[in-house]
Design a protein around this motif. Structure first.
Motif, PDB file in Angstrom:
ATOM      1  N   LEU A 340      17.022 -45.656  16.533  1.00  0.00           N
ATOM      2  CA  LEU A 340      16.079 -45.965  15.451  1.00  0.00           C
ATOM      3  C   LEU A 340      16.658 -45.696  14.064  1.00  0.00           C
ATOM      4  CD1 LEU A 340      13.209 -46.738  14.537  1.00  0.00           C
ATOM      5  CD2 LEU A 340      12.522 -44.369  14.929  1.00  0.00           C
ATOM      6  N   ARG A 341      17.290 -44.550  13.877  1.00  0.00           N
ATOM      7  CA  ARG A 341      17.723 -44.180  12.518  1.00  0.00           C
ATOM      8  C   ARG A 341      18.736 -45.139  11.912  1.00  0.00           C
ATOM      9  NH1 ARG A 341      18.940 -37.992  11.373  1.00  0.00           N
ATOM     10  NH2 ARG A 341      19.225 -38.898   9.325  1.00  0.00           N
ATOM     11  N   PRO A 342      19.754 -45.573  12.642  1.00  0.00           N
ATOM     12  CA  PRO A 342      20.690 -46.524  12.016  1.00  0.00           C
ATOM     13  C   PRO A 342      20.175 -47.960  11.962  1.00  0.00           C
ATOM     14  CG  PRO A 342      21.416 -46.001  14.231  1.00  0.00           C
ATOM     15  CD  PRO A 342      20.262 -45.103  13.952  1.00  0.00           C
ATOM     16  N   ALA A 343      19.055 -48.246  12.630  1.00  0.00           N
ATOM     17  CA  ALA A 343      18.552 -49.626  12.664  1.00  0.00           C
ATOM     18  C   ALA A 343      18.087 -50.073  11.282  1.00  0.00           C
ATOM     19  CB  ALA A 343      17.410 -49.740  13.668  1.00  0.00           C
ATOM     20  N   GLN A 344      18.232 -51.357  11.008  1.00  0.00           N
ATOM     21  CA  GLN A 344      17.781 -51.945   9.747  1.00  0.00           C
ATOM     22  C   GLN A 344      16.442 -52.662   9.887  1.00  0.00           C
ATOM     23  OE1 GLN A 344      21.542 -54.163   9.639  1.00  0.00           O
ATOM     24  NE2 GLN A 344      21.833 -53.410   7.555  1.00  0.00           N
ATOM     25  N   LEU A 345      16.204 -53.252  11.057  1.00  0.00           N
ATOM     26  CA  LEU A 345      14.949 -53.953  11.337  1.00  0.00           C
ATOM     27  C   LEU A 345      14.339 -53.348  12.599  1.00  0.00           C
ATOM     28  CD1 LEU A 345      12.916 -56.273  10.874  1.00  0.00           C
ATOM     29  CD2 LEU A 345      14.440 -57.764  12.205  1.00  0.00           C
ATOM     30  N   VAL A 346      13.147 -52.796  12.450  1.00  0.00           N
ATOM     31  CA  VAL A 346      12.453 -52.167  13.576  1.00  0.00           C
ATOM     32  C   VAL A 346      11.212 -53.002  13.880  1.00  0.00           C
ATOM     33  CG1 VAL A 346      11.372 -50.068  14.458  1.00  0.00           C
ATOM     34  CG2 VAL A 346      13.270 -49.908  12.816  1.00  0.00           C
ATOM     35  N   VAL A 347      11.090 -53.450  15.125  1.00  0.00           N
ATOM     36  CA  VAL A 347       9.977 -54.298  15.543  1.00  0.00           C
ATOM     37  C   VAL A 347       9.095 -53.483  16.492  1.00  0.00           C
ATOM     38  CG1 VAL A 347       9.340 -56.460  16.665  1.00  0.00           C
ATOM     39  CG2 VAL A 347      11.453 -56.327  15.328  1.00  0.00           C
ATOM     40  N   LEU A 348       7.818 -53.350  16.163  1.00  0.00           N
ATOM     41  CA  LEU A 348       6.956 -52.459  16.938  1.00  0.00           C
ATOM     42  C   LEU A 348       5.509 -52.930  16.930  1.00  0.00           C
ATOM     43  CD1 LEU A 348       6.358 -49.185  14.858  1.00  0.00           C
ATOM     44  CD2 LEU A 348       7.218 -51.293  13.872  1.00  0.00           C
ATOM     45  N   PRO A 349       4.706 -52.519  17.928  1.00  0.00           N
ATOM     46  CA  PRO A 349       3.298 -52.921  17.984  1.00  0.00           C
ATOM     47  C   PRO A 349       2.452 -52.182  16.949  1.00  0.00           C
ATOM     48  CG  PRO A 349       4.101 -52.146  20.134  1.00  0.00           C
ATOM     49  CD  PRO A 349       5.108 -51.779  19.117  1.00  0.00           C
ATOM     50  N   TYR A 350       1.265 -52.747  16.674  1.00  0.00           N
ATOM     51  CA  TYR A 350       0.323 -52.151  15.726  1.00  0.00           C
ATOM     52  C   TYR A 350       0.124 -50.657  15.942  1.00  0.00           C
ATOM     53  CZ  TYR A 350      -1.875 -56.194  13.368  1.00  0.00           C
ATOM     54  OH  TYR A 350      -2.148 -57.256  12.570  1.00  0.00           O
ATOM     55  N   GLN A 351      -0.222 -50.296  17.190  1.00  0.00           N
ATOM     56  CA  GLN A 351      -0.626 -48.921  17.462  1.00  0.00           C
ATOM     57  C   GLN A 351       0.468 -47.919  17.130  1.00  0.00           C
ATOM     58  OE1 GLN A 351      -1.162 -51.506  19.290  1.00  0.00           O
ATOM     59  NE2 GLN A 351      -3.328 -51.565  19.885  1.00  0.00           N
ATOM     60  N   HIS A 352       1.727 -48.309  17.349  1.00  0.00           N
ATOM     61  CA  HIS A 352       2.829 -47.393  17.078  1.00  0.00           C
ATOM     62  C   HIS A 352       2.950 -47.086  15.589  1.00  0.00           C
ATOM     63  CE1 HIS A 352       3.634 -48.143  21.155  1.00  0.00           C
ATOM     64  NE2 HIS A 352       4.933 -47.947  21.172  1.00  0.00           N
ATOM     65  N   LEU A 353       2.585 -48.037  14.763  1.00  0.00           N
ATOM     66  CA  LEU A 353       2.694 -47.846  13.312  1.00  0.00           C
ATOM     67  C   LEU A 353       1.445 -47.193  12.737  1.00  0.00           C
ATOM     68  CD1 LEU A 353       4.362 -48.606  10.651  1.00  0.00           C
ATOM     69  CD2 LEU A 353       2.720 -50.480  10.459  1.00  0.00           C
ATOM     70  N   LEU A 354       0.278 -47.582  13.203  1.00  0.00           N
ATOM     71  CA  LEU A 354      -0.973 -47.196  12.559  1.00  0.00           C
ATOM     72  C   LEU A 354      -1.501 -45.838  13.005  1.00  0.00           C
ATOM     73  CD1 LEU A 354      -2.795 -50.656  12.694  1.00  0.00           C
ATOM     74  CD2 LEU A 354      -1.541 -49.658  10.782  1.00  0.00           C
ATOM     75  N   HIS A 355      -0.948 -45.275  14.072  1.00  0.00           N
ATOM     76  CA  HIS A 355      -1.418 -43.988  14.584  1.00  0.00           C
ATOM     77  C   HIS A 355      -0.403 -42.918  14.211  1.00  0.00           C
ATOM     78  CE1 HIS A 355      -3.144 -41.070  17.402  1.00  0.00           C
ATOM     79  NE2 HIS A 355      -4.210 -41.851  17.386  1.00  0.00           N
ATOM     80  N   ALA A 356      -0.820 -41.937  13.413  1.00  0.00           N
ATOM     81  CA  ALA A 356       0.109 -40.954  12.852  1.00  0.00           C
ATOM     82  C   ALA A 356       0.838 -40.162  13.929  1.00  0.00           C
ATOM     83  CB  ALA A 356      -0.643 -40.006  11.915  1.00  0.00           C
ATOM     84  N   SER A 357       0.122 -39.688  14.944  1.00  0.00           N
ATOM     85  CA  SER A 357       0.766 -38.878  15.982  1.00  0.00           C
ATOM     86  C   SER A 357       1.776 -39.702  16.775  1.00  0.00           C
ATOM     87  CB  SER A 357      -0.285 -38.277  16.919  1.00  0.00           C
ATOM     88  OG  SER A 357      -1.022 -39.292  17.572  1.00  0.00           O
ATOM     89  N   THR A 358       1.504 -41.001  16.960  1.00  0.00           N
ATOM     90  CA  THR A 358       2.454 -41.869  17.653  1.00  0.00           C
ATOM     91  C   THR A 358       3.703 -42.065  16.804  1.00  0.00           C
ATOM     92  OG1 THR A 358       0.612 -43.031  18.713  1.00  0.00           O
ATOM     93  CG2 THR A 358       2.755 -44.100  18.774  1.00  0.00           C
ATOM     94  N   ARG A 359       3.532 -42.248  15.496  1.00  0.00           N
ATOM     95  CA  ARG A 359       4.696 -42.348  14.600  1.00  0.00           C
ATOM     96  C   ARG A 359       5.557 -41.097  14.703  1.00  0.00           C
ATOM     97  NH1 ARG A 359       0.938 -44.120  10.698  1.00  0.00           N
ATOM     98  NH2 ARG A 359       1.206 -42.225   9.449  1.00  0.00           N
ATOM     99  N   ASP A 360       4.910 -39.952  14.692  1.00  0.00           N
ATOM    100  CA  ASP A 360       5.655 -38.694  14.756  1.00  0.00           C
ATOM    101  C   ASP A 360       6.397 -38.559  16.081  1.00  0.00           C
ATOM    102  OD1 ASP A 360       4.700 -38.076  12.258  1.00  0.00           O
ATOM    103  OD2 ASP A 360       3.069 -36.801  12.985  1.00  0.00           O
ATOM    104  N   SER A 361       5.724 -38.919  17.179  1.00  0.00           N
ATOM    105  CA  SER A 361       6.364 -38.765  18.490  1.00  0.00           C
ATOM    106  C   SER A 361       7.562 -39.694  18.650  1.00  0.00           C
ATOM    107  CB  SER A 361       5.341 -39.037  19.600  1.00  0.00           C
ATOM    108  OG  SER A 361       4.950 -40.395  19.613  1.00  0.00           O
ATOM    109  N   LEU A 362       7.540 -40.829  17.976  1.00  0.00           N
ATOM    110  CA  LEU A 362       8.649 -41.779  18.050  1.00  0.00           C
ATOM    111  C   LEU A 362       9.738 -41.481  17.021  1.00  0.00           C
ATOM    112  CD1 LEU A 362       6.675 -45.124  18.515  1.00  0.00           C
ATOM    113  CD2 LEU A 362       8.062 -43.957  20.227  1.00  0.00           C
ATOM    114  N   GLY A 363       9.487 -40.517  16.150  1.00  0.00           N
ATOM    115  CA  GLY A 363      10.469 -40.198  15.120  1.00  0.00           C
ATOM    116  C   GLY A 363      10.532 -41.226  14.013  1.00  0.00           C
ATOM    117  N   ILE A 364       9.430 -41.920  13.774  1.00  0.00           N
ATOM    118  CA  ILE A 364       9.393 -42.958  12.740  1.00  0.00           C
ATOM    119  C   ILE A 364       9.154 -42.324  11.380  1.00  0.00           C
ATOM    120  CG2 ILE A 364       8.077 -44.928  11.858  1.00  0.00           C
ATOM    121  CD1 ILE A 364       7.491 -45.696  14.740  1.00  0.00           C
ATOM    122  N   SER A 365      10.039 -42.567  10.457  1.00  0.00           N
ATOM    123  CA  SER A 365       9.855 -42.142   9.072  1.00  0.00           C
ATOM    124  C   SER A 365       9.797 -43.387   8.192  1.00  0.00           C
ATOM    125  CB  SER A 365      11.016 -41.245   8.624  1.00  0.00           C
ATOM    126  OG  SER A 365      10.919 -40.977   7.237  1.00  0.00           O
TER     127      SER A 365
END
Length: 846
Positions: A340-365
Motif C-alpha cells: 500500500l505505501r509505495p502504491a500510487q493508485l489505490v482502488v478500494l470499496p466504499y466501506q474501506h474508505l468511509l469507515h474509520a476503523s476499517t481505514r486504520d486496520s488497513l493502514g490507510i493514511s
C-alpha cells in the motif's frame, strides 16, 4: 483553459476535455469537486487520464522542488540566532530524508521493472517456492525446538489477557536507570525532548530511515473508490487502456472474503467469521500446525518484498492479485497492505474508505492524498447506512446467555479488571433486554415506538453511571467479542460432535451477537446531536433498537481534513444541494468546484417530455392520497398502452414502490375496459415483465426481458424506483428505447426516522426556512434521476424519457433533474401532444 495532453486513448470529445481540465485544476488547487458526467460520456476514462496526468506532474516535480530548496548564500550565517540555525539543521535533515527516499524509490522502480520483465519473459510464470508447506515445515522445526514448560488448557486461547485500565496506566512511563531526567514529570520530559540539541538531527533521520523497511516510503497517492466490486474491476479495465498503465503502481484492496486463499477460512460464510478465524491463526500461542501457512514471518521479509514487487509490476484487479498470492503462496489480503505505501493508485470499496476503523486496520493514511469517490450520488445514504446499527431482542438475549456461559467457564481465572468490565457489560445488556421485552399487559401498553437522543437513552436504560468511553476502550483493547465468538464456536463444535448428522443439518449457526452488541454500545459514545436511538416494538413482532446516524458530515470530516483534494463524481449528481448543505456544510463555498457536463449524443437523439394529463384528460397527480383512485389507475394504464404502441423494442416503466406496482398490476389484470383488460392489451404489443422482490431472481428476469426483445421485438419491464433495476443496470439500445416515470417517489413522511432526518436538515441550515422540505424533495429526485438515467448509454444511442405527473412541469422539480435531461424537457399539457412528439421522434430512426 490550458491545453494539456492527457493521453486519452481516443480523440476526446469537448466535454471530456472540459471534465479533465476541471479535474486537473481542482486537484491542483486542493479543492473539493462535485462532477456530474452522464453514463456513456467516458467518465471513468476522463477521471483516470485527468487525475493520473496530475499525479505524474506533481509527484515527480513536487519531490524535485522539495529536494532542491537550498540557500544560495552563506552571508551572515554566523550572525543568525541559535533557533534559526536549529531550524536550518532540521531542514537539512528533512532534505536528506527526501534524498534517501528518492534513492529508495529508484531502487524499488528497478525491482518492479525486473519483476515485470520476468513475468513477460515466461509464458507460464511461477514464483519459485509457491508451496506454503515448505515454510510451514521450517516453522514447525523451530517450534519443536522450543519445548513448552507446561501444557495449557485447551480453552486458554479464549482467556482474556490481563487488562489495566487507562487511568491506572497513564503515569507509568518506561524509564531507564541511566536517564537523569527519570524523576521528572511526563510533561517536563516531553518538553525537554523537543528542546534536545539538533546537532544530531541528520544522523537521527538516517537512523530512523534505517529502522524502516528499506523500500517502504510514503507516496503521493490517489484513492479511487466505488460502490460495487464489478465497478472497481471495470475501472481497472479502463486503466489498462491508457498510457499510464505501465508506469502507475496500482494496488486493489478488498475484504478477506475476496482475497483470502486459506481453504478452511474461505469455507466460512460471513466476513465476520472469516476475520475472527484469520486472527486466531495469527496468535502467538498458535503452533506450526495451526498458524496460517500463507503468512511469512518477519524474518522472511524478502518474500513480502517479492510479493509487493509483482503486485505493483502490473495494474491488477482483485482476481489478478489473488492469483499472484496463490502462485507465490502468500496471503493477498496482507500482501496488498504491504504494497500500500509505495502504491500510487489505490482502488478500494466504499466501506474501506468511509469507515474509520476499517481505514486504520488497513493502514490507510489519507494525508495529502487525493480521494476520488465515483458513483457518489448515494454517498450520504451510504455513510448513514454503514454507521447505523440495529439490534434485536433475540440478539441481546443470546449475547447475555453467551457472556454468562463464558464467565462461568473462566470466572476463577479472569483478572479482577476483566471481571469488573464484563459485569458492567452484562448489566448493560440486561438493561437492553428489559427495555425491549414486551413485559406484562399493563407494561406493554406503555411501550410504544419512540425516538430519542443518546443521552436520553442512556438515562432511560439506567446506565448513566457507567463510563461508556472506558467500556469502548476495553472492548477494543481486550477483543472480548472475538474471544467470546471463538469460545462459543468451539462449544458448538463439541455439541455437534455428539449429535447425528441430520441434527447438525437442522441446527442453525450461532450468530456473532456480541459483535453486534459491541458495535451498538460504541455508538453510545457519539455526540448526542449526531444521531438518534429508535426503539421499535412492532417490527415483524421482533422488538429492536437502532442507532441512526443523522450527521454524515462528522464521519466524512476526517477525510476532508486529511485529503489534499476530494472528487465526488457520478452520472447523475443532482440534486447537489444536499452535498453542500449536509455533507460539506463546514466547507467554505469557495473551496467547492462544480461541473455538470452535457451528453455526447446530439440533441435529436433524446426526447424528454413531462405529461400533465392522460388520454381521457384526467390529471396525472400521483399523490399518496390519490393512489386508491381506480380511474387514475386505469388512466395511467391506458397511457402506457398507447405509448407502447409507438415506442419500439424495450420500454422500462418505473413505479414509486412495490406496493403501488402490485396494486396497479392487479387492477390492470382484473378489470376489463371494452371487454379486455389493460394487461391483455399490453401483452398484445409487448411481453410484460415485473421486477421480482427477491434479489436472486433479478438476473433471470433481465435475461428473459432481453431475450424476448431480441427474438420477438418488444417487451415492457415494470420496475421500482430505488429497486435492483433502478441503479447499475444498463438499458442501452433496444433494451430501453423508452423510459416512463410514473409519479414522484416521495418516501413515507410518517416514518419517525425520516421525520428525524428532515428535522435535522432544518436544524443544520437555520438560515433556510425550507431546508427540511428541500432534503425531502432531494431524496425523491435522486431516485428519479437514477432511474431515468438508465437510458442513453453511448453516443449513438437514442430514447425517449417520459415523466407522468403534472408536478414535473414545476421549475422547482425540473431544476433538480440532471442538466443533460432537465434542459431538454418539453412540457405537454395534453396527452395527444406527447403522442405526436413520440411518433415524430422515432420516425427519424426508421
Amino acid at each position: 483553459m490550458v491545453d494539456r495532453d492527457y493521453g486519452f486513448p481516443f480523440q476526446p470529445y469537448s466535454i471530456q476535455n472540459e471534465f479533465m481540465n476541471s479535474l486537473y485544476d481542482t486537484l491542483s488547487k486542493g479543492k473539493i469537486g462535485i462532477f456530474e458526467s452522464p453514463t456513456g460520456t467516458g467518465k471513468s476514462l476522463s477521471i483516470i487520464c485527468g487525475s493520473l496526468r496530475w499525479l505524474k506532474d506533481h509527484d515527480d516535480n513536487g519531490m524535485e522542488s522539495n529536494n532542491t530548496k537550498k540557500s544560495d548564500t552563506k552571508e551572515d550565517e554566523d550572525d543568525e540566532p541559535d533557533w534559526v540555525k536549529a531550524f536550518q539543521v532540521t531542514n537539512k535533515a528533512e532534505q536528506q530524508r527526501e534524498i534517501l527516499r528518492k534513492e529508495k524509490r529508484n531502487d524499488l522502480r528497478k525491482r518492479i521493472q525486473r519483476a515485470r520483465q520476468l513475468e513477460e519473459s515466461r509464458a507460464s510464470f511461477t514464483f519459485g517456492e509457491s508451496d506454503p508447506s515448505l515454510r510451514w515445515k521450517k516453522r514447525q522445526k523451530m517450534d519443536n525446538a522450543k519445548k513448552e514448560k507446561k501444557k495449557k488448557d485447551d480453552d486458554d486461547e479464549f482467556l482474556l489477557d490481563e487488562y489495566v485500565s487507562d487511568d491506572e496506566n497513564n503515569d507509568k512511563e518506561p524509564t531507564s536507570s541511566n536517564d537523569s531526567n527519570s524523576n521528572l514529570s511526563k510533561e517536563v520530559r516531553e518538553l525537554l525532548a523537543k528542546l534536545e540539541p539538533t546537532k544530531s538531527a541528520l544522523s537521527n533521520a538516517q537512523e530512523q530511515d534505517d529502522e524502516e523497511d528499506e523500500d517502504n516510503f510514503d507516496q503521493l497517492k490517489i484513492y479511487y473508490t466505488s460502490r460495487t466490486h464489478s465497478q472497481l474491476s471495470q475501472f481497472i479495465h479502463e486503466v489498462h487502456k491508457t498510457m499510464y498503465s505501465p508506469d502507475t503502481w496500482t494496488i486493489p484492496l478488498g475484504s478477506r472474503k475476496n482475497t483470502c486463499i486459506h481453504k478452511d477460512v474461505k469455507k466460512l460464510k460471513s466476513v465476520q467469521r472469516m476475520n475472527e478465524a484469520c486472527l486466531e491463526l495469527q496468535k502467538k500461542t498458535s503452533t506450526s500446525a495451526t498458524k496460517c501457512p500463507y503468512l511469512p514471518s518477519k524474518t522472511e521479509r524478502s518474500q513480502w518484498n517479492t510479493f509487493r514487487d509483482h503486485a505493483l509490476a502490473k495494474v491488477r484487479d482483485i482476481e489478478d492479485l489473488v492469483q499472484v498470492g496463490e502462485q507465490m503462496g502468500i496471503c493477498p489480503y496482507y500482501g496488498s497492505r504491504y504494497a500500500l505505501r509505495p502504491a500510487q493508485l489505490v482502488v478500494l470499496p466504499y466501506q474501506h474508505l468511509l469507515h474509520a476503523s476499517t481505514r486504520d486496520s488497513l493502514g490507510i493514511s489519507l494525508k495529502n492524498s487525493v480521494v476520488i469517490i465515483d458513483e457518489a450520488h448515494n454517498l450520504i445514504e451510504t455513510i448513514t447506512t454503514i454507521h447505523t446499527i440495529t439490534m434485536t431482542l433475540q440478539q441481546t438475549r443470546m449475547a447475555f446467555s453467551q457472556l454468562v456461559q463464558y464467565v462461568q467457564r473462566y470466572k476463577n481465572r479472569l483478572h479482577v479488571k476483566n471481571m469488573a468490565y464484563i459485569r458492567q457489560i452484562l448489566s448493560i445488556v440486561k438493561a437492553l433486554i428489559k427495555l425491549l421485552e414486551p413485559g406484562d399487559d399493563n407494561d406493554s401498553k406503555n411501550k410504544k415506538d419512540c425516538v430519542m437522543g443518546v443521552n436520553e437513552f442512556v438515562h432511560l436504560l439506567g446506565i448513566d453511571h457507567i463510563n461508556m468511553f472506558k467500556i469502548e476502550k476495553y472492548l477494543k483493547a481486550s477483543h472480548l467479542a472475538r474471544k467470546l465468538n471463538g469460545f462459543i464456536d468451539k462449544e458448538e463444535l463439541k455439541k455437534q460432535s455428539s449429535i447425528s448428522d441430520q441434527q447438525q443439518k437442522n441446527s442453525s449457526t450461532t450468530m456473532p451477537t456480541l459483535t453486534i452488541i459491541e458495535s451498538f454500545l460504541l455508538t453510545l459514545t457519539n455526540p448526542d446531536k449526531d444521531g438518534r436511538i429508535v426503539i421499535n416494538y412492532s417490527e415483524n413482532n421482533q422488538p429492536q433498537v437502532k442507532y441512526m446516524l443523522l450527521n454524515p458530515a462528522e464521519v466524512f470530516q476526517p477525510i476532508v481534513d486529511d485529503a489534499k483534494s476530494i472528487i465526488l463524481a457520478g452520472g447523475t449528481m443532482e440534486p447537489i444541494t444536499d452535498f453542500v448543505n449536509i455533507l460539506l456544510h463546514h466547507v467554505a463555498p469557495s473551496q467547492i468546484d462544480r461541473l455538470s457536463c452535457g451528453h455526447i449524443i446530439p440533441p435529436s437523439n433524446m426526447a424528454v417530455m413531462s405529461i400533465d394529463t392522460g388520454p381521457t384528460g384526467k390529471s396525472f397527480l400521483f399523490r399518496y392520497d390519490n393512489r386508491q383512485d381506480e380511474k387514475l389507475m386505469d388512466e395511467v394504464g391506458q397511457a402506457i398502452v398507447n405509448l407502447c404502441n409507438i415506442i419500439p423494442d424495450g420500454v422500462v416503466c418505473f413505479f414509486s414502490s412495490f406496493t403501488y406496482l402490485d396494486q396497479l398490476y392487479k387492477r390492470w389484470s382484473q378489470y376489463p375496459q371494452n371487454g379486455t383488460t389493460i394487461l391483455s392489451r399490453l401483452e398484445k404489443k409487448k411481453k410484460v415483465f415485473k421486477e421480482p422482490r427477491e434479489s436472486n431472481q433479478v438476473e433471470n428476469t433481465l435475461r428473459d426481458y432481453a431475450m424476448h426483445i431480441d427474438q420477438s421485438g418488444g417487451a415492457l419491464l415494470l420496475c421500482v424506483v430505488n429497486g435492483k433495476m433502478s441503479e447499475g443496470i444498463n438499458f442501452s439500445d433496444q433494451l430501453g428505447r423508452g423510459v416512463i416515470m410514473i409519479g414522484l417517489p416521495f418516501a413515507n413522511r410518517s416514518s419517525v426516522e425520516l421525520q428525524e432526518k428532515i428535522k435535522y436538515a432544518s436544524e443544520m441550515n437555520p438560515g433556510q426556512s425550507d431546508a427540511g422540505n428541500e432534503y425531502y424533495e432531494n431524496l425523491c429526485m435522486r431516485g428519479v434521476n437514477q432511474s431515468i438515467g438508465r437510458a442513453i448509454r453511448h453516443r449513438n444511442d437514442y430514447a425517449t424519457i417520459i415523466l407522468l405527473d403534472q408536478r414535473y412541469s414545476q421549475p422547482r422539480i425540473r431544476n433538480k433533474l440532471p442538466g443533460w435531461i432537465g434542459n431538454h424537457v418539453e412540457h405537454c399539457d395534453k396527452f395527444g401532444m406527447a403522442m405526436g412528439n413520440t411518433v415524430r421522434f422515432f420516425k427519424q430512426f426508421r
